[in-house]
Scaffold this motif. Structure first.
Motif, PDB file in Angstrom:
ATOM      1  N   GLU A  25       0.849  -1.192   0.000  1.00 49.26           N
ATOM      2  CA  GLU A  25       0.000   0.000   0.000  1.00 49.26           C
ATOM      3  C   GLU A  25       0.884   1.241   0.000  1.00 49.26           C
ATOM      4  O   GLU A  25       1.810   1.365   0.787  1.00 49.26           O
ATOM      5  CB  GLU A  25      -0.906  -0.002   1.233  1.00 49.26           C
ATOM      6  CG  GLU A  25      -2.024   1.003   1.114  1.00 49.26           C
ATOM      7  CD  GLU A  25      -3.081   0.798   2.173  1.00 49.26           C
ATOM      8  OE1 GLU A  25      -3.588   1.812   2.656  1.00 49.26           O
ATOM      9  OE2 GLU A  25      -3.382  -0.356   2.496  1.00 49.26           O
ATOM     10  N   GLY A  26       0.623   2.119  -0.921  1.00 50.91           N
ATOM     11  CA  GLY A  26       1.381   3.360  -1.024  1.00 50.91           C
ATOM     12  C   GLY A  26       2.628   3.266  -1.884  1.00 50.91           C
ATOM     13  O   GLY A  26       3.322   4.252  -2.088  1.00 50.91           O
ATOM     14  N   SER A  27       2.934   2.074  -2.388  1.00 54.71           N
ATOM     15  CA  SER A  27       4.118   1.942  -3.240  1.00 54.71           C
ATOM     16  C   SER A  27       3.750   2.233  -4.685  1.00 54.71           C
ATOM     17  O   SER A  27       2.589   2.503  -5.011  1.00 54.71           O
ATOM     18  CB  SER A  27       4.714   0.539  -3.114  1.00 54.71           C
ATOM     19  OG  SER A  27       3.893  -0.423  -3.741  1.00 54.71           O
ATOM     20  N   LEU A  28       4.728   2.150  -5.548  1.00 58.28           N
ATOM     21  CA  LEU A  28       4.484   2.322  -6.976  1.00 58.28           C
ATOM     22  C   LEU A  28       3.554   1.215  -7.473  1.00 58.28           C
ATOM     23  O   LEU A  28       3.511   0.132  -6.888  1.00 58.28           O
ATOM     24  CB  LEU A  28       5.798   2.254  -7.746  1.00 58.28           C
ATOM     25  CG  LEU A  28       6.776   3.399  -7.540  1.00 58.28           C
ATOM     26  CD1 LEU A  28       8.112   3.075  -8.197  1.00 58.28           C
ATOM     27  CD2 LEU A  28       6.217   4.686  -8.104  1.00 58.28           C
ATOM     28  N   PRO A  29       2.858   1.457  -8.590  1.00 58.72           N
ATOM     29  CA  PRO A  29       1.978   0.417  -9.128  1.00 58.72           C
ATOM     30  C   PRO A  29       2.742  -0.831  -9.579  1.00 58.72           C
ATOM     31  O   PRO A  29       2.185  -1.910  -9.677  1.00 58.72           O
ATOM     32  CB  PRO A  29       1.305   1.080 -10.324  1.00 58.72           C
ATOM     33  CG  PRO A  29       1.676   2.502 -10.305  1.00 58.72           C
ATOM     34  CD  PRO A  29       2.787   2.693  -9.326  1.00 58.72           C
ATOM     35  N   PHE A  30       4.026  -0.691  -9.838  1.00 59.02           N
ATOM     36  CA  PHE A  30       4.843  -1.815 -10.292  1.00 59.02           C
ATOM     37  C   PHE A  30       6.161  -1.762  -9.540  1.00 59.02           C
ATOM     38  O   PHE A  30       6.956  -0.847  -9.729  1.00 59.02           O
ATOM     39  CB  PHE A  30       5.083  -1.713 -11.805  1.00 59.02           C
ATOM     40  CG  PHE A  30       5.715  -2.942 -12.393  1.00 59.02           C
ATOM     41  CD1 PHE A  30       4.936  -3.900 -13.024  1.00 59.02           C
ATOM     42  CD2 PHE A  30       7.079  -3.149 -12.308  1.00 59.02           C
ATOM     43  CE1 PHE A  30       5.514  -5.040 -13.572  1.00 59.02           C
ATOM     44  CE2 PHE A  30       7.667  -4.280 -12.846  1.00 59.02           C
ATOM     45  CZ  PHE A  30       6.872  -5.224 -13.474  1.00 59.02           C
ATOM     46  N   GLU A  31       6.365  -2.726  -8.660  1.00 54.15           N
ATOM     47  CA  GLU A  31       7.594  -2.761  -7.884  1.00 54.15           C
ATOM     48  C   GLU A  31       7.939  -4.216  -7.613  1.00 54.15           C
ATOM     49  O   GLU A  31       7.109  -4.974  -7.116  1.00 54.15           O
ATOM     50  CB  GLU A  31       7.394  -2.021  -6.561  1.00 54.15           C
ATOM     51  CG  GLU A  31       8.660  -1.697  -5.841  1.00 54.15           C
ATOM     52  CD  GLU A  31       8.429  -0.750  -4.660  1.00 54.15           C
ATOM     53  OE1 GLU A  31       9.318  -0.712  -3.816  1.00 54.15           O
ATOM     54  OE2 GLU A  31       7.385  -0.087  -4.590  1.00 54.15           O
ATOM     55  N   GLY A  32       9.153  -4.617  -7.994  1.00 54.45           N
ATOM     56  CA  GLY A  32       9.499  -6.013  -7.809  1.00 54.45           C
ATOM     57  C   GLY A  32      10.983  -6.277  -7.915  1.00 54.45           C
ATOM     58  O   GLY A  32      11.782  -5.376  -8.172  1.00 54.45           O
ATOM     59  N   GLU A  33      11.308  -7.545  -7.697  1.00 54.75           N
ATOM     60  CA  GLU A  33      12.688  -7.995  -7.781  1.00 54.75           C
ATOM     61  C   GLU A  33      12.717  -9.350  -8.471  1.00 54.75           C
ATOM     62  O   GLU A  33      11.900 -10.220  -8.158  1.00 54.75           O
ATOM     63  CB  GLU A  33      13.297  -8.106  -6.387  1.00 54.75           C
ATOM     64  CG  GLU A  33      14.748  -8.562  -6.399  1.00 54.75           C
ATOM     65  CD  GLU A  33      15.374  -8.458  -5.027  1.00 54.75           C
ATOM     66  OE1 GLU A  33      15.815  -7.349  -4.668  1.00 54.75           O
ATOM     67  OE2 GLU A  33      15.392  -9.488  -4.311  1.00 54.75           O
ATOM     68  N   LEU A  34      13.632  -9.495  -9.398  1.00 54.07           N
ATOM     69  CA  LEU A  34      13.854 -10.775 -10.075  1.00 54.07           C
ATOM     70  C   LEU A  34      15.217 -11.285  -9.648  1.00 54.07           C
ATOM     71  O   LEU A  34      16.205 -10.554  -9.724  1.00 54.07           O
ATOM     72  CB  LEU A  34      13.828 -10.610 -11.594  1.00 54.07           C
ATOM     73  CG  LEU A  34      12.633  -9.916 -12.211  1.00 54.07           C
ATOM     74  CD1 LEU A  34      12.768  -9.875 -13.730  1.00 54.07           C
ATOM     75  CD2 LEU A  34      11.339 -10.573 -11.796  1.00 54.07           C
ATOM     76  N   VAL A  35      15.266 -12.514  -9.191  1.00 47.28           N
ATOM     77  CA  VAL A  35      16.531 -13.169  -8.859  1.00 47.28           C
ATOM     78  C   VAL A  35      16.772 -14.180  -9.965  1.00 47.28           C
ATOM     79  O   VAL A  35      15.943 -15.058 -10.221  1.00 47.28           O
ATOM     80  CB  VAL A  35      16.462 -13.850  -7.474  1.00 47.28           C
ATOM     81  CG1 VAL A  35      17.791 -14.523  -7.156  1.00 47.28           C
ATOM     82  CG2 VAL A  35      16.093 -12.839  -6.391  1.00 47.28           C
ATOM     83  N   ILE A  36      17.901 -14.018 -10.652  1.00 47.59           N
ATOM     84  CA  ILE A  36      18.181 -14.804 -11.859  1.00 47.59           C
ATOM     85  C   ILE A  36      19.503 -15.545 -11.697  1.00 47.59           C
ATOM     86  O   ILE A  36      20.483 -14.982 -11.208  1.00 47.59           O
ATOM     87  CB  ILE A  36      18.235 -13.873 -13.094  1.00 47.59           C
ATOM     88  CG1 ILE A  36      16.870 -13.207 -13.298  1.00 47.59           C
ATOM     89  CG2 ILE A  36      18.681 -14.629 -14.344  1.00 47.59           C
ATOM     90  CD1 ILE A  36      16.854 -12.105 -14.336  1.00 47.59           C
ATOM     91  N   CYS A  37      19.516 -16.797 -12.148  1.00 46.12           N
ATOM     92  CA  CYS A  37      20.721 -17.620 -12.076  1.00 46.12           C
ATOM     93  C   CYS A  37      21.334 -17.768 -13.472  1.00 46.12           C
ATOM     94  O   CYS A  37      20.818 -18.533 -14.300  1.00 46.12           O
ATOM     95  CB  CYS A  37      20.369 -18.994 -11.505  1.00 46.12           C
ATOM     96  SG  CYS A  37      21.791 -20.088 -11.362  1.00 46.12           S
ATOM     97  N   PRO A  38      22.423 -17.053 -13.751  1.00 45.54           N
ATOM     98  CA  PRO A  38      23.052 -17.173 -15.073  1.00 45.54           C
ATOM     99  C   PRO A  38      23.565 -18.578 -15.384  1.00 45.54           C
ATOM    100  O   PRO A  38      23.549 -18.993 -16.539  1.00 45.54           O
ATOM    101  CB  PRO A  38      24.219 -16.179 -15.017  1.00 45.54           C
ATOM    102  CG  PRO A  38      23.918 -15.275 -13.886  1.00 45.54           C
ATOM    103  CD  PRO A  38      23.071 -16.051 -12.923  1.00 45.54           C
TER     104      PRO A  38
END
Length: 159
Positions: free
Chosen positions: A90-103
């Motif tokens: 609540e109160g954050s941007l409409p799109f906020e996230g984190e992707l953890v990727i394994c090369p």
């Protein structure tokens, strides 16, 4: 005709994308993709879906690290390619996230599917963004729809 000077100088917002490479990764873990190229690709994918106000972190980690995250956060004791975290509150941007990727997983899959490592890495970026947009891949039909959208996004930069 603009009504005032602010109409002329109004600045268009853009998604904020940050790329991190964790210690322990081999040199050039994403092949020819630099942090800047990955960042611009993610911004393009977001803008293609009308997302111009966003904060997205892309964190590239070792197989050992993603396995530990997968076990701790999802209860799955195996290495995976990408894990998506929706950080909206609540109160954050409409799109906020984190992707953890394994090369390392991207390299393994790229070899298995006969694709370049760089394309596989960008597929994971697209895949994670699509999850944050509400796409799911739990069923055969959902996976097909998600793969089709991934391919559309990849075609923007990799014909």
């Amino acid at each position: 005709m603009p009504k005032n000077r602010t109409d002329i100088t109004a600045k268009r917002t853009a998604p904020k994308v940050t790329v991190f490479f964790s210690p322990g990764l081999r040199e050039d873990p994403c092949g020819a993709l630099s942090a800047g190229i990955i960042q611009r690709a993610a911004m393009l994918f977001l803008l293609q879906h009308g997302i111009n106000s966003a904060e997205l972190s892309l964190v590239f980690v070792t197989g050992r690290a993603i396995r530990a995250i997968n076990k701790r956060q999802l209860g799955h004791d195996f290495v995976t390619d990408v894990i998506t975290f929706d950080l909206r509150s609540e109160g954050s941007l409409p799109f906020e996230g984190e992707l953890v990727i394994c090369p390392a997983e991207a390299l393994r899959n790229a070899r298995a599917f006969g694709d370049p490592l760089e394309r596989e890495v960008l597929r994971y970026v697209a895949h994670g963004i699509l999850h944050l947009l509400g796409y799911d891949d739990a069923t055969v039909q959902q996976r097909a729809a998600m793969r089709k959208e991934e391919n559309k996004l990849l075609a923007l930069i990799w014909p």
